[in-house]
Design a protein around this motif. Sequence first.
Motif, PDB file in Angstrom:
ATOM      1  N   ARG A   1       0.853  -1.188   0.000  1.00 22.32           N
ATOM      2  CA  ARG A   1       0.000   0.000   0.000  1.00 22.32           C
ATOM      3  C   ARG A   1       0.889   1.238   0.000  1.00 22.32           C
ATOM      4  O   ARG A   1       2.051   1.177   0.392  1.00 22.32           O
ATOM      5  N   PRO A   2       0.362   2.378  -0.427  1.00 17.91           N
ATOM      6  CA  PRO A   2       1.180   3.595  -0.483  1.00 17.91           C
ATOM      7  C   PRO A   2       1.758   3.944   0.883  1.00 17.91           C
ATOM      8  O   PRO A   2       1.156   3.654   1.924  1.00 17.91           O
TER       9      PRO A   2
ATOM     10  N   VAL B   1       3.936   0.360  -5.421  1.00 20.23           N
ATOM     11  CA  VAL B   1       3.084   1.367  -4.791  1.00 20.23           C
ATOM     12  C   VAL B   1       3.818   2.706  -4.721  1.00 20.23           C
ATOM     13  O   VAL B   1       5.052   2.754  -4.756  1.00 20.23           O
ATOM     14  N   PRO B   2       3.068   3.809  -4.610  1.00 17.61           N
ATOM     15  CA  PRO B   2       3.708   5.120  -4.460  1.00 17.61           C
ATOM     16  C   PRO B   2       4.395   5.261  -3.104  1.00 17.61           C
ATOM     17  O   PRO B   2       3.906   4.761  -2.089  1.00 17.61           O
TER      18      PRO B   2
ATOM     19  N   PRO C   1      -4.090  14.047   1.708  1.00 21.18           N
ATOM     20  CA  PRO C   1      -3.632  12.746   1.192  1.00 21.18           C
ATOM     21  C   PRO C   1      -3.892  12.617  -0.304  1.00 21.18           C
ATOM     22  O   PRO C   1      -4.949  13.037  -0.800  1.00 21.18           O
ATOM     23  N   GLU C   2      -2.937  12.045  -1.016  1.00 22.32           N
ATOM     24  CA  GLU C   2      -3.082  11.839  -2.451  1.00 22.32           C
ATOM     25  C   GLU C   2      -3.685  10.478  -2.777  1.00 22.32           C
ATOM     26  O   GLU C   2      -4.005  10.204  -3.924  1.00 22.32           O
ATOM     27  N   VAL C   3      -3.788   9.620  -1.779  1.00 24.31           N
ATOM     28  CA  VAL C   3      -4.372   8.283  -1.956  1.00 24.31           C
ATOM     29  C   VAL C   3      -5.421   8.077  -0.874  1.00 24.31           C
ATOM     30  O   VAL C   3      -5.463   8.792   0.126  1.00 24.31           O
ATOM     31  N   GLU C   4      -6.285   7.093  -1.069  1.00 29.52           N
ATOM     32  CA  GLU C   4      -7.403   6.888  -0.139  1.00 29.52           C
ATOM     33  C   GLU C   4      -6.963   6.240   1.167  1.00 29.52           C
ATOM     34  O   GLU C   4      -7.554   6.484   2.216  1.00 29.52           O
TER      35      GLU C   4
ATOM     36  N   GLY D   1      -3.362   4.158   3.237  1.00 34.56           N
ATOM     37  CA  GLY D   1      -1.970   3.762   3.129  1.00 34.56           C
ATOM     38  C   GLY D   1      -1.318   3.737   4.498  1.00 34.56           C
ATOM     39  O   GLY D   1      -1.987   3.641   5.528  1.00 34.56           O
TER      40      GLY D   1
END
Length: 376
Positions: A190-191, A251-252, A291-294, A296
């Motif tokens: 995950r990010p 992942v990022p 946050p850029e992702v949902e 992480g």
Amino acid sequence: MRLIAKTLAGLEPVLAQELEELGAQGIEPLNRAVAFEGDKALMYRANLELRTALRILLPVHQGKVRTEDELYRLVRKVDWSRYMKVNDTLAVDGVTNSRLFTHSKYVALKTKDAIVDQFREATGRRPNVNVYAPRLRVNVHIFNDECTIALDSSDDSLHKRGYRLSSVEAPINEVLAAGMVLLSGWKADRPLLDPMCGSGTLVIEAGLIATQRAPQLNREHFGFKRWPDFDEALWGQILEAAKQRVRKSPVPILGSDKDFKAMRLTEQNAMAAGLEDTIKVQRKKFEKLEPEVEAGMILMNPPYDERLSEADIGAFYEMIGDQLKQRFTGFDAWIISSSIDGFKRLGLKSTQKIPLFNGALECRFVKYELYAGTRK
């Protein structure tokens, strides 16, 4: 061979797991170390691939010592001509935890005297000391009256990855950073975000894990490469296999910091680590970060109260807690700090606490699961 991998306090379980994954046998966690069994290939791989080891030592003699004369005689029992020649250079590192021997530098000095005296009596000449680039580095460790004499197969500490071109004040140790990533359970599934990334050590160590890149892949010098029995062909095979395992991160991995210099340092260090395409960095204060992702993982090493007043540290940690609650629902956050009051002011319920040391500072590495509403 029976080998010893040195590490930082609190990272022994992680290091033991790393060694098991490398195929080590007879794994035995010790205090700030893990003993294990393996062949020459495993010793080479341990130096190249272990993320939470500081040094890999090969014990050559052990015994009880209660006086400096007994230490001297114990060291003289080793045939040092097996490991070096009289025209080679030598360095000795001493570590002592004993009421009988209270000065590690004196222990190192007596060990050095015993080695060079053996050569002088045999050849009429003595090896020279070179503390920076010796042909042979020897480690002598005394615990109570138990003395272990070992060859240091790493030479320079393995926390020196070679990517830290420059850093902010008091950067976190690379071995500690890698240990934090591994202790968190993150497996590049995950990010990952470090919103106070400083010079980037946490995100870079995470990037090395995500890309399966051996932490010492670009390192030229190891102690074992100067030993008489160094197997260059075997080392070449191990190095090539490690290069073949490198992959793209699935992942990022994101770093953020309010300081422009810190952002630039993270970018430079990431490039030196070969991770310029893996790590994304931005300049932003944490209180304004979205946050850029949902969902992480968040890893944070915020400032402790050493450079902030008590009032400031309280308000600062309250801000961290509010930001995590309001904007990072669905994330797991791990925070390391020595500030007990700071943890209290976060206003979050922890789900896991791990004692660690950041340098001389006794810290807690604490997990928070950020749910919407109540966990129930």
